[in-house]
Write an enzyme that holds these catalytic residues in place. Structure first.
Site, short mmCIF file in Angstrom:
data_model
loop_
_atom_site.label_atom_id
_atom_site.label_comp_id
_atom_site.label_asym_id
_atom_site.label_seq_id
_atom_site.Cartn_x
_atom_site.Cartn_y
_atom_site.Cartn_z
N PRO A 42 -10.79 9.43 -1.36
CA PRO A 42 -11.47 9.79 -2.61
C PRO A 42 -10.57 9.48 -3.80
O PRO A 42 -9.37 9.73 -3.75
CB PRO A 42 -11.73 11.29 -2.46
CG PRO A 42 -10.85 11.76 -1.36
CD PRO A 42 -10.51 10.58 -0.52
N HIS A 43 -11.16 8.92 -4.83
CA HIS A 43 -10.37 8.54 -6.00
C HIS A 43 -11.23 8.60 -7.25
O HIS A 43 -12.46 8.52 -7.18
CB HIS A 43 -9.78 7.14 -5.83
CG HIS A 43 -10.80 6.09 -5.53
ND1 HIS A 43 -11.32 5.90 -4.27
CD2 HIS A 43 -11.42 5.20 -6.32
CE1 HIS A 43 -12.20 4.92 -4.31
NE2 HIS A 43 -12.30 4.47 -5.54
#
Length: 154
Positions: A65-66
């Site tokens: 996740p970013h």
């Protein structure tokens, strides 16, 4: 770019479990707040917004996740090892237990992509992931992640 530049020791955590993907995003945000002083609700919102574009579970129990976050000056990361995997809508439909999250400045260009490429390339190594999964101690995990694996430049 290296993991030493991306990750602080206090941004590595082992969790027994997360009840859901959304709860995991909250755990990531709390870790980002503690380690980097980011505003946790804004981090959750940014991660969930990015996730709505398509899940960041890349397969083999790994999620990346970013998001771009206002108030951060350079790309930073957080690592969570889950003792019990959580459903993440991954490309291979497998739950995740190895989670490396990246936070980038809103105006980050190539640095964000370099960091994402480095983390993705590194966590594709099944042997490395097995080593991470076998060592549920944050300081050991940090040492494994930041160990010199030759040239890590992206």
């Amino acid at each position: 770019m290296t993991f030493l530049e991306l990750l602080k020791p206090q941004a590595v955590k082992v969790l027994s479990a997360a009840s859901s993907k959304k709860r995991l995003m909250h755990d990531i945000a709390e870790l980002a707040e503690t380690a980097y002083g980011l505003h946790a609700p804004a981090v959750v919102e940014a991660l969930m917004e990015r996730e709505s574009l398509g899940p960041t579970g890349v397969g083999h129990g790994v999620a990346l996740p970013h998001a771009r976050i206002s108030g951060i000056e350079e790309v930073a990361g957080a690592f969570i090892l889950l003792e019990r995997p959580v459903e993440f809508e991954s490309v291979d439909r497998q739950p995740v237990d190895v989670v490396f999250s990246l936070f980038a400045p809103e105006d980050a260009g190539v640095e964000h992509l370099k960091a994402l490429a480095l983390v993705s390339r590194t966590l594709r190594d099944g042997g490395l992931c097995a080593k991470l999964r076998a060592n549920p101690d944050p300081s050991t995990l940090y040492a494994i992640l930041t160990a010199d694996r030759g040239s890590q430049a992206a």
